[in-house]
Design a protein around this motif. Structure first.
Motif, mmCIF file in Angstrom:
data_model
loop_
_atom_site.group_PDB
_atom_site.id
_atom_site.type_symbol
_atom_site.label_atom_id
_atom_site.label_comp_id
_atom_site.label_asym_id
_atom_site.label_seq_id
_atom_site.Cartn_x
_atom_site.Cartn_y
_atom_site.Cartn_z
ATOM 1 N N TRP A 18 0.874 -1.186 -0.010
ATOM 2 C CA TRP A 18 -0.036 0.046 -0.083
ATOM 3 C C TRP A 18 0.840 1.157 -0.024
ATOM 4 C CZ3 TRP A 18 -0.974 4.378 2.766
ATOM 5 C CH2 TRP A 18 -2.014 5.106 2.172
ATOM 6 N N VAL A 19 1.925 1.294 0.909
ATOM 7 C CA VAL A 19 2.992 2.443 0.880
ATOM 8 C C VAL A 19 3.687 2.812 -0.399
ATOM 9 C CG1 VAL A 19 4.930 3.419 1.963
ATOM 10 C CG2 VAL A 19 3.142 2.336 3.483
ATOM 11 N N ARG A 20 4.001 1.508 -1.140
ATOM 12 C CA ARG A 20 4.637 1.835 -2.181
ATOM 13 C C ARG A 20 3.798 2.190 -3.410
ATOM 14 N NH1 ARG A 20 5.680 -3.178 -3.343
ATOM 15 N NH2 ARG A 20 7.692 -3.519 -2.013
ATOM 16 N N ASP A 116 14.039 -2.713 -0.752
ATOM 17 C CA ASP A 116 13.385 -2.512 0.494
ATOM 18 C C ASP A 116 14.358 -2.328 1.720
ATOM 19 O OD1 ASP A 116 11.712 -2.936 2.766
ATOM 20 O OD2 ASP A 116 10.549 -4.502 1.731
ATOM 21 N N ALA A 117 13.811 -1.216 2.579
ATOM 22 C CA ALA A 117 14.780 -0.984 3.841
ATOM 23 C C ALA A 117 14.707 -2.089 4.724
ATOM 24 C CB ALA A 117 14.181 0.291 4.411
ATOM 25 N N LEU A 118 13.884 -2.997 4.688
ATOM 26 C CA LEU A 118 13.930 -4.261 5.632
ATOM 27 C C LEU A 118 14.671 -5.282 5.203
ATOM 28 C CD1 LEU A 118 10.023 -3.990 6.787
ATOM 29 C CD2 LEU A 118 11.997 -2.900 7.605
ATOM 30 N N ARG A 119 15.063 -5.219 4.087
ATOM 31 C CA ARG A 119 15.903 -6.428 3.538
ATOM 32 C C ARG A 119 16.828 -5.761 2.316
ATOM 33 N NH1 ARG A 119 10.989 -8.412 4.336
ATOM 34 N NH2 ARG A 119 10.023 -7.301 2.948
ATOM 35 N N ARG A 137 8.881 6.054 9.543
ATOM 36 C CA ARG A 137 7.245 5.964 9.903
ATOM 37 C C ARG A 137 6.571 5.097 8.837
ATOM 38 N NH1 ARG A 137 4.114 9.418 7.534
ATOM 39 N NH2 ARG A 137 6.047 10.795 7.017
ATOM 40 N N ASN A 138 7.022 4.761 7.639
ATOM 41 C CA ASN A 138 6.140 4.050 6.605
ATOM 42 C C ASN A 138 6.640 2.681 6.486
ATOM 43 O OD1 ASN A 138 4.702 6.435 5.362
ATOM 44 N ND2 ASN A 138 6.824 7.120 4.978
ATOM 45 N N LEU A 139 7.698 2.361 7.496
ATOM 46 C CA LEU A 139 8.185 0.990 7.466
ATOM 47 C C LEU A 139 7.157 -0.200 8.073
ATOM 48 C CD1 LEU A 139 11.811 1.210 8.389
ATOM 49 C CD2 LEU A 139 10.908 1.042 6.154
HETATM 50 C C1 LIG Z 1 7.664 10.553 2.937
HETATM 51 S S1 LIG Z 1 8.967 9.919 1.566
HETATM 52 C C2 LIG Z 1 10.348 10.499 2.109
HETATM 53 C C3 LIG Z 1 11.344 10.702 1.121
HETATM 54 C C4 LIG Z 1 12.639 11.370 1.389
HETATM 55 N N1 LIG Z 1 13.380 10.938 2.307
HETATM 56 C C5 LIG Z 1 12.470 12.866 1.880
HETATM 57 O O1 LIG Z 1 12.992 13.379 2.814
HETATM 58 O O2 LIG Z 1 11.432 13.507 1.089
HETATM 59 C C6 LIG Z 1 8.820 8.142 2.468
HETATM 60 C C7 LIG Z 1 9.786 7.309 1.361
HETATM 61 O O3 LIG Z 1 9.762 6.000 1.948
HETATM 62 C C8 LIG Z 1 9.874 4.988 1.181
HETATM 63 N N2 LIG Z 1 9.541 3.761 1.659
HETATM 64 C C9 LIG Z 1 8.870 3.274 2.636
HETATM 65 N N3 LIG Z 1 8.858 2.163 2.999
HETATM 66 C C10 LIG Z 1 9.924 1.939 2.689
HETATM 67 C C11 LIG Z 1 10.674 0.336 2.369
HETATM 68 N N4 LIG Z 1 10.145 -0.432 3.337
HETATM 69 N N5 LIG Z 1 11.799 0.387 1.754
HETATM 70 C C12 LIG Z 1 12.113 1.505 1.170
HETATM 71 N N6 LIG Z 1 11.598 2.620 0.703
HETATM 72 C C13 LIG Z 1 10.694 2.866 1.649
HETATM 73 C C14 LIG Z 1 8.754 5.318 0.277
HETATM 74 O O4 LIG Z 1 8.710 4.862 -1.010
HETATM 75 C C15 LIG Z 1 8.940 6.973 -0.038
HETATM 76 O O5 LIG Z 1 9.747 7.052 -1.225
#
Ligand SMILES: C[S@@+](CC[C@H](N)C(=O)[O-])C[C@H]1O[C@@H](n2cnc3c(N)ncnc32)[C@H](O)[C@@H]1O
Length: 243
Positions: A18-20, A116-119, A137-139
């Protein structure tokens, strides 16, 4: 386990999908909405982060990774002070594409990759500094995110997390909540074409751990020298911890 939990997501995979998808939909307007909705203060928050980590950036041969780099603003700001060059990564292709355009335009030494930041496809203990701005926050799983950051840091390395927080002053918090929960979804929705994205933002901030809780989570993940500072009255907090 705590992590981003958008409405309707039944597990971590659905939350991440959903986040992606949401960031893919707003990528083309992300910077404009960001700068307008924050009255351009987001630039100052990132600049402050760069100042705080500058000693590490200036170390000879420093290896720096900006996680969830989105359209690249923090990675680009970091690389200006980092002779070694900076890596940036995100799991949303359209956001990374926007970062690539900016990096090319500025002829910078930012190396971008999709992950993916988790892997992370990165060896253990291979970076001196790992940053993340408004991405943590989005992880889908915060503990896994912290452990992954810790895994890739070298001994003596630092994690810096810039993220929205809860202003400690109740009056200021009430004003800020009015703005973020009532006005921001309407204005952000109009600017980006996705009201859903800008309704998710304040909701995700509301569910996110308070600054002292995130500091405790970092300590539990065995970061040392953990501390945090509030910026702009606590709308945002910058956490740092070393390995
Ligand atoms: C609010 S944006 C922040 C972007 C940038 N760091 C900034 O300061 O504007 C959040 C970013 O986190 C990425 N993101 C969220 N969960 C992620 C994950 N598990 N692995 C990699 N990227 C992730 C999203 O795709 C999005 O580009």
């Amino acid at each position: 386990m705590r992590g981003a939990s958008p409405a309707g997501a039944r597990d971590e995979r659905e939350a991440a999908d959903w986040v992606r998808g949401m960031f893919a939909r707003v990528a083309h307007r992300y910077d404009l909405a960001n700068h307008l909705l924050s009255f351009n203060i987001d630039r100052r928050w990132r600049a402050h982060t760069v100042r705080r980590v500058r000693p590490l950036l200036e170390q000879r041969g420093a290896r720096v990774l900006d996680l969830c780099c989105g359209t690249g603003d923090l990675a680009l700001a970091l690389q200006r002070d980092c002779p070694g060059g900076v890596f940036g990564t995100d799991f949303c292709h359209p956001m990374l594409e926007a970062a690539g355009v900016k990096a090319e335009r500025g002829r910078t030494r930012v190396c971008l990759f999709e992950a993916d930041a988790l892997r992370l496809p990165v060896r253990d203990a291979s970076f001196d500094l790992v940053t993340v701005a408004f991405g943590f926050r989005n992880l889908a799983n915060y503990e896994a995110g912290l452990l992954e950051m810790r895994r890739i840091l070298r001994p003596g390395g630092m994690a810096a997390i810039l993220e929205f927080s809860e202003p400690p002053n109740p009056l200021f918090a009430a004003l800020y909540h009015f703005y973020s929960r009532r006005l921001l979804p309407v204005i952000g929705g109009a600017l980006s074409g996705s009201r859903e994205a800008y309704a998710y933002l304040p909701e995700s901030v509301r569910r996110f751990p308070k600054a002292h809780e995130l500091a405790e989570d970092m300590q539990r993940a065995r970061f040392t020298n953990v501390h945090y500072e509030y910026l702009t009255g606590g709308i945002v907090a910058l956490h740092r911890g070393t390995v």
